[in-house]
Write a protein that holds these residues in place. Structure first.
Motif, short mmCIF file in Angstrom:
data_model
loop_
_atom_site.label_atom_id
_atom_site.label_comp_id
_atom_site.label_asym_id
_atom_site.label_seq_id
_atom_site.Cartn_x
_atom_site.Cartn_y
_atom_site.Cartn_z
N MET A 1 0.84 -1.20 0.00
CA MET A 1 0.00 0.00 0.00
C MET A 1 0.87 1.25 0.00
O MET A 1 1.74 1.39 0.85
N LYS A 2 0.65 2.11 -1.02
CA LYS A 2 1.41 3.37 -1.07
C LYS A 2 0.88 4.28 0.03
O LYS A 2 -0.32 4.42 0.22
N SER A 3 1.79 4.91 0.75
CA SER A 3 1.34 5.75 1.85
C SER A 3 1.49 7.23 1.48
O SER A 3 2.50 7.64 0.92
N LYS A 4 0.44 8.02 1.81
CA LYS A 4 0.53 9.46 1.58
C LYS A 4 0.88 10.17 2.87
O LYS A 4 0.89 11.38 2.96
N LEU A 5 1.14 9.36 3.88
CA LEU A 5 1.33 9.92 5.22
C LEU A 5 2.66 10.69 5.33
O LEU A 5 3.70 10.23 4.88
N LYS A 6 2.55 11.87 5.94
CA LYS A 6 3.72 12.70 6.19
C LYS A 6 3.70 13.08 7.67
O LYS A 6 2.65 13.54 8.17
N ILE A 7 4.80 12.87 8.36
CA ILE A 7 4.87 13.31 9.76
C ILE A 7 5.93 14.40 9.81
O ILE A 7 7.12 14.11 9.63
N GLY A 8 5.49 15.65 10.00
CA GLY A 8 6.43 16.77 9.87
C GLY A 8 6.94 16.76 8.45
O GLY A 8 6.16 16.72 7.49
N GLU A 9 8.26 16.76 8.30
CA GLU A 9 8.86 16.77 6.96
C GLU A 9 9.13 15.36 6.44
O GLU A 9 9.68 15.20 5.35
N ILE A 10 8.79 14.36 7.22
CA ILE A 10 9.15 12.99 6.84
C ILE A 10 8.04 12.33 6.02
O ILE A 10 6.90 12.24 6.46
N ASN A 11 8.40 11.88 4.83
CA ASN A 11 7.46 11.07 4.04
C ASN A 11 7.52 9.64 4.54
O ASN A 11 8.58 9.02 4.54
N ILE A 12 6.38 9.15 4.95
CA ILE A 12 6.33 7.79 5.52
C ILE A 12 5.95 6.81 4.42
O ILE A 12 4.90 6.96 3.78
N LYS A 13 6.81 5.81 4.19
CA LYS A 13 6.57 4.90 3.06
C LYS A 13 5.46 3.89 3.35
O LYS A 13 4.74 3.48 2.46
N HIS A 14 5.38 3.45 4.59
CA HIS A 14 4.36 2.45 4.96
C HIS A 14 3.63 2.95 6.21
O HIS A 14 4.29 3.35 7.17
N PRO A 15 2.30 2.92 6.21
CA PRO A 15 1.56 3.50 7.35
C PRO A 15 1.51 2.56 8.57
O PRO A 15 0.51 2.53 9.28
N TYR A 16 2.56 1.79 8.79
CA TYR A 16 2.59 0.80 9.87
C TYR A 16 3.73 1.10 10.83
O TYR A 16 4.89 1.20 10.41
N PHE A 17 3.40 1.17 12.10
CA PHE A 17 4.41 1.52 13.09
C PHE A 17 4.44 0.51 14.23
O PHE A 17 3.39 0.21 14.82
N PRO A 18 5.63 0.02 14.58
CA PRO A 18 5.72 -0.81 15.77
C PRO A 18 5.66 0.08 17.01
O PRO A 18 6.28 1.14 17.04
N SER A 19 4.91 -0.33 18.03
CA SER A 19 4.78 0.47 19.26
C SER A 19 6.10 0.53 20.01
O SER A 19 6.89 -0.41 19.96
N PRO A 20 6.26 1.60 20.79
CA PRO A 20 7.33 1.55 21.80
C PRO A 20 6.93 0.52 22.85
O PRO A 20 5.79 0.54 23.32
N LEU A 21 7.82 -0.40 23.20
CA LEU A 21 7.52 -1.44 24.20
C LEU A 21 8.71 -1.55 25.15
O LEU A 21 9.80 -1.99 24.73
N ALA A 22 8.50 -1.16 26.40
CA ALA A 22 9.60 -1.20 27.37
C ALA A 22 10.12 -2.63 27.52
O ALA A 22 9.33 -3.57 27.65
N GLY A 23 11.42 -2.78 27.46
CA GLY A 23 12.04 -4.09 27.62
C GLY A 23 12.01 -4.94 26.36
O GLY A 23 12.53 -6.05 26.34
N LEU A 24 11.38 -4.42 25.30
CA LEU A 24 11.26 -5.24 24.08
C LEU A 24 11.77 -4.54 22.82
O LEU A 24 12.49 -5.14 22.02
N THR A 25 11.42 -3.26 22.65
CA THR A 25 11.86 -2.60 21.40
C THR A 25 13.23 -1.93 21.59
O THR A 25 13.41 -0.74 21.36
N ASP A 26 14.17 -2.75 22.01
CA ASP A 26 15.55 -2.28 22.14
C ASP A 26 16.22 -2.30 20.76
O ASP A 26 15.59 -2.68 19.77
N LEU A 27 17.48 -1.95 20.71
CA LEU A 27 18.14 -1.85 19.41
C LEU A 27 18.13 -3.16 18.61
O LEU A 27 17.79 -3.14 17.42
N PRO A 28 18.46 -4.31 19.23
CA PRO A 28 18.42 -5.54 18.42
C PRO A 28 17.05 -5.83 17.83
O PRO A 28 16.93 -6.24 16.68
N PHE A 29 16.00 -5.56 18.60
CA PHE A 29 14.65 -5.82 18.10
C PHE A 29 14.27 -4.82 17.00
O PHE A 29 13.62 -5.18 16.02
#
Ligand SMILES: Cc1cc2nc3c(=O)[nH]c(=O)nc-3n(C[C@H](O)[C@H](O)[C@H](O)COP(=O)(O)O)c2cc1C
Length: 318
Positions: A1-29
Motif C-alpha cells: 500500500m502506497k502511503s501518503k502519510l507525512k509526519i512533519g517533513e518525513i514522508n512515511i513509506k508504509h503507514p505501519y508503526f511498531p509500538s514503543p515497548l519497554a524491555g522489548l523494542t531495544d536496538l536488536p529488536f
C-alpha cells in the motif's frame, strides 16, 4: 500500500508503526523489525528524560541507534517541562533520531505517581506545557502518544491540545488509563476523532491480524502495533505481501543482533523476554515453553528454542 502519510517533513513509506515497548523494542529488536521491511518508522522503548539529562549509562545504551533509511523516533517520558527541554536539546545535538515521541499513556504506577506517562492525561495544563516545551525545542518531527483519557474519555480535548501546540501527529491507544488492558480497544472513537483533526491520526490497540488491521486503517492515517509485532515480527510484511517470514529465520536473526549488542550476562533474560511473546499462538506445548522459561542456562534456551522453531517450520512445509 502506497502511503501518503507525512509526519512533519518525513514522508512515511508504509503507514505501519511498531509500538514503543519497554524491555522489548531495544536496538536488536528494532534492527530485526527493520530487516523485515514495510516498517513506517521505528520507536525506541520509553526513555526517561531524567536519565537522559543525567547521562545515565543505561539510558544512553537505550538510545543507541543504527544506520537505516527507516525514520527513527525516540520516545520520552517525564514530568517536568524544563527537563524535557534539556533532554530534547541532547537529542538534537548528540543523536540522529528523525523524531521525538512523547509518552502520555504509560499506566504503570511507578510512572504515574511521579507525574509522568498517563498522569499527563489528568493534568492537561501540565500536559500542554510539556507538549509546548518539546515543540519549542526541536524542528524534528514530533508525535504524542496518548490514551482515550485517564478515567473517562476526553480524547477529543487531549488531541486538540496536541494539534494546537504544533505536534506533527497524534498516536492514540484506544483505551483509557482505567481500562488497563482488560477491555477491548475502543476503535469506535477512530472515525469521529479523525474527522476533528488536521494532523495525522495513528491508531493503536489489539491489532493482531492482517485483515482487522486493514479494516482499521480505513479510519486512521496509520496504525501502530505493540504485542502483535513481537508475536509476529513480519506482521507488516504480511499485511503488504500476504507472506509471513519463517519463525526460525526470525529467531536466528534476533539472536545474532542481540548477542552482538549486549554483554553475555544479558543474553538469557533478553532472549526469554523475546520468547514470551514470540512463542504465543504457535501451538507450542506448555511444558516445552516452561522448560525454556525456568532454565538458567543460556545455551540450553538458545539451542532448544532454535530447534523448537525449526521443527515447527519444517512441520508447516507442504
Ligand atoms: C510489555 C509492554 C511494554 C510497553 N511499553 C510501552 C512504552 O515503553 N511506551 C509506550 O508508549 N507504550 C508502551 N506499551 C503500550 C504499547 O505501546 C501499546 O500502546 C499497547 O500495548 C496497545 O497496543 P497492542 O494491543 O498492539 O499491544 C507497552 C505495552 C506492553 C505490553
Amino acid at each position: 500500500m502506497k502511503s501518503k502519510l507525512k509526519i512533519g517533513e518525513i514522508n512515511i513509506k508504509h503507514p505501519y508503526f511498531p509500538s514503543p515497548l519497554a524491555g522489548l523494542t531495544d536496538l536488536p529488536f528494532r534492527m530485526l523489525l527493520d530487516s523485515m521491511g514495510c516498517t513506517g518508522a521505528l520507536f525506541t522503548e520509553m526513555i526517561s528524560v531524567e536519565g537522559l539529562v543525567r547521562k545515565n549509562p543505561r539510558t544512553l545504551l537505550m538510545i543507541k541507534s543504527f544506520k537505516s533509511d527507516t525514520p527513527k523516533f525516540v520516545q520520552l517520558f517525564g514530568s517536568h517541562p524544563e527537563t524535557f527541554k534539556e533532554a530534547v536539546r541532547y537529542i538534537n545535538n548528540e543523536t540522529d533520531f528523525d523524531g521525538i515521541d512523547l509518552n502520555a499513556g504509560c499506566p504503570v504506577k511507578k510512572v504515574v505517581n511521579k507525574g509522568a506517562g498517563a498522569y499527563l492525561l489528568k493534568d492537561l495544563s501540565k500536559f500542554r506545557d510539556i507538549v509546548r516545551a518539546i515543540r519549542n525545542s526541536t524542528d524534528r518531527a514530533f508525535t504524542v502518544k496518548i490514551r482515550l483519557g485517564f478515567n473517562g474519555v476526553n480524547v477529543f480535548e487531549i488531541a486538540k491540545i496536541v494539534e494546537g501546540e504544533g505536534a506533527d501527529a497524534v498516536i492514540v491507544h484506544f483505551r483509557t488509563k482505567k481500562d488497563g488492558y482488560s477491555k477491548p480497544a475502543r476503535w469506535e472513537f477512530a472515525k469521529p476523532l479523525k474527522e476533528k483533526l488536521k494532523i495525522p491520526l495513528i491508531g493503536n490497540g489489539d491489532l493482531l491480524d492482517a485483515k482487522t488491521t486493514k479494516e482499521r486503517l480505513k479510519f486512521v492515517d496509520g496504525i501502530m502495533v505493540g504485542r502483535g509485532i513481537v508475536i509476529n515480527p513480519s506482521f507488516f510484511k504480511e499485511i503488504e505481501t500476504g507472506k509471513r517470514e519463517r519463525d526460525d529465520i526470525i529467531l536466528n536473526r534476533f539472536i545474532k543482533y542481540m548477542e552482538g549488542f549486549y554483554p553475555e550476562e544479558k543474553w538469557l533474560p533478553r532472549l526469554k523476554a523475546f520468547l514470551r511473546y514470540f512463542s504465543k499462538g504457535k501451538g507450542i506445548p506448555k511444558q516445552r515453553k516452561n522448560e525454556l522459561f525456568i532454565s538458567k542456562d543460556y545455551s540450553f534456551v538458545k539451542q532448544n528454542s532454535i530447534e523448537l522453531f525449526s521443527n515447527i517450520c519444517k512441520d508447516k512445509k507442504p
